[in-house]
Design a protein around this motif. Sequence first.
Motif, PDB file in Angstrom:
ATOM      1  N   LEU A 374      31.124 -34.499   3.386  1.00  0.00           N
ATOM      2  CA  LEU A 374      30.492 -33.408   2.649  1.00  0.00           C
ATOM      3  C   LEU A 374      29.360 -33.927   1.764  1.00  0.00           C
ATOM      4  N   ASN A 375      29.533 -35.113   1.193  1.00  0.00           N
ATOM      5  CA  ASN A 375      28.438 -35.727   0.441  1.00  0.00           C
ATOM      6  C   ASN A 375      27.223 -35.942   1.338  1.00  0.00           C
ATOM      7  N   PHE A 376      27.469 -36.465   2.529  1.00  0.00           N
ATOM      8  CA  PHE A 376      26.376 -36.727   3.474  1.00  0.00           C
ATOM      9  C   PHE A 376      25.647 -35.439   3.843  1.00  0.00           C
ATOM     10  N   ILE A 377      26.404 -34.401   4.163  1.00  0.00           N
ATOM     11  CA  ILE A 377      25.798 -33.124   4.547  1.00  0.00           C
ATOM     12  C   ILE A 377      25.027 -32.520   3.370  1.00  0.00           C
ATOM     13  N   ALA A 378      25.613 -32.588   2.183  1.00  0.00           N
ATOM     14  CA  ALA A 378      24.946 -32.036   1.002  1.00  0.00           C
ATOM     15  C   ALA A 378      23.601 -32.722   0.758  1.00  0.00           C
ATOM     16  N   GLN A 379      23.601 -34.028   0.904  1.00  0.00           N
ATOM     17  CA  GLN A 379      22.393 -34.795   0.577  1.00  0.00           C
ATOM     18  C   GLN A 379      21.350 -34.761   1.689  1.00  0.00           C
ATOM     19  N   THR A 380      21.785 -34.950   2.935  1.00  0.00           N
ATOM     20  CA  THR A 380      20.815 -35.070   4.029  1.00  0.00           C
ATOM     21  C   THR A 380      20.469 -33.742   4.678  1.00  0.00           C
ATOM     22  N   SER A 381      21.424 -32.842   4.790  1.00  0.00           N
ATOM     23  CA  SER A 381      21.162 -31.561   5.443  1.00  0.00           C
ATOM     24  C   SER A 381      20.647 -30.515   4.468  1.00  0.00           C
ATOM     25  N   LEU A 382      21.171 -30.548   3.250  1.00  0.00           N
ATOM     26  CA  LEU A 382      20.784 -29.546   2.251  1.00  0.00           C
ATOM     27  C   LEU A 382      19.798 -30.055   1.224  1.00  0.00           C
ATOM     28  N   GLY A 383      19.578 -31.366   1.204  1.00  0.00           N
ATOM     29  CA  GLY A 383      18.627 -31.934   0.259  1.00  0.00           C
ATOM     30  C   GLY A 383      19.071 -31.895  -1.179  1.00  0.00           C
ATOM     31  N   LEU A 384      20.376 -31.874  -1.415  1.00  0.00           N
ATOM     32  CA  LEU A 384      20.893 -31.831  -2.769  1.00  0.00           C
ATOM     33  C   LEU A 384      20.919 -33.226  -3.391  1.00  0.00           C
ATOM     34  N   PRO A 385      20.835 -33.321  -4.710  1.00  0.00           N
ATOM     35  CA  PRO A 385      20.804 -34.640  -5.350  1.00  0.00           C
ATOM     36  C   PRO A 385      22.136 -35.364  -5.211  1.00  0.00           C
ATOM     37  N   ARG A 386      22.052 -36.687  -5.238  1.00  0.00           N
ATOM     38  CA  ARG A 386      23.256 -37.530  -5.156  1.00  0.00           C
ATOM     39  C   ARG A 386      23.987 -37.511  -6.495  1.00  0.00           C
ATOM     40  N   SER A 387      25.291 -37.639  -6.425  1.00  0.00           N
ATOM     41  CA  SER A 387      26.102 -37.726  -7.628  1.00  0.00           C
ATOM     42  C   SER A 387      26.527 -39.166  -7.923  1.00  0.00           C
ATOM     43  N   TYR A 388      26.083 -40.081  -7.075  1.00  0.00           N
ATOM     44  CA  TYR A 388      26.504 -41.473  -7.225  1.00  0.00           C
ATOM     45  C   TYR A 388      25.378 -42.391  -6.788  1.00  0.00           C
TER      46      TYR A 388
END
Length: 388
Positions: A374-388
Amino acid sequence: MTDTSFIENEERRALRKAVAALVSNYGPDYYLQKARAHQHTDELWNEAGKLGFLGVNLPEKYGGGGAGMYELSLVMEEMSAHGCGLLMMVVSPAINGTIISKFGTDEQKQRWLPGIADGSITMAFAITEPDAGSNSHRITTTARRDGSDWILSGQKVFISGVDQAQAVLVVGRTEESKTGKLRPALFVVPTDAPGFTYTPIEMELISPERQFTVFIDDVRLPADALVGSEDAAIAQLFAGLNPERIMGAASAVGMGRFALSKATDYVKTRKVWDTPIGAHQGLSHPLAQNYVEIELAKLMMQKAATLYDHGDDMGAAEAANMAKYAAGEASARAVDQAVQSLGGNGLTKEYGIAAALTASRLSRIAPVSREMVLNFIAQTSLGLPRSY
């Protein structure tokens, strides 16, 4: 590969049928008996290798089938669907076979690939460390030069099937990279090398493939133990991760099919009030939902394999992660519902489904956790900022 259709052609259907015929000669009783005795499924592994199933994705030049990840995931799915999911298929031909065939020297390919393809060589894969799970940037296994040799030291944990492997592809890092940047280097380490030892981890997981902690104490390796370039190893490492996720999805899809088959067979014949319990929507609807979810996960797995086989690494990465996530969730729910559908019988050895409870949980944890997907999808597919 040229076939871009998810409607499987005659050749792929024939492969499914052949794998199903093979594994039906063994079945879940064989698999669980081996697992409980801490024995390996050598007979099934060796026969699958001789029939060309294990190396179907590897180059024909080196004894493989010359096909792709689609075909190998198909083999994995059918094995798992018939109660004999072979975990080392994810590791030996999918991860290691892919990396060596893409980045190894001609000598390395000739040395390792024919054996991996026919099953006579099993190669484990070692990346996880006690302090470096999903965060591979914290890998501390290091290699230093000693003349033309390498000296490798470190520790790995949760390494599958080391006791049945002739060699391990170890992810380390070169001693020169102390800048904090990840520059992994990949080394083939024979399991009988001096300084290479391992101990089993006691798991509540019924599987013929055991998990191990690996200790690498100043293991001396020749120059040709290094696979590919030490400077470009990050790309080489990731080349094996898409196949790993596709195969993880295939294993989970197969397990979901296995559980659903057990449940539907039971509820069709079990009667409590003169009617098969499968007629009651309290059971039929959840099982129908399981079927929908498994088929959807399988479709994404097929998409991921197709993209990978056509060289679309980024597209395959997104699809492979989504397939692994969806298959893990669908499998865990299908196994849980199968146990519930069988009631008390679902927890007996006789019906053979309770053993899948912990195994289905594994599909939500490995080879990458659902949260990291889900982190990967959030960051790469949705362009959301990283939390770590």
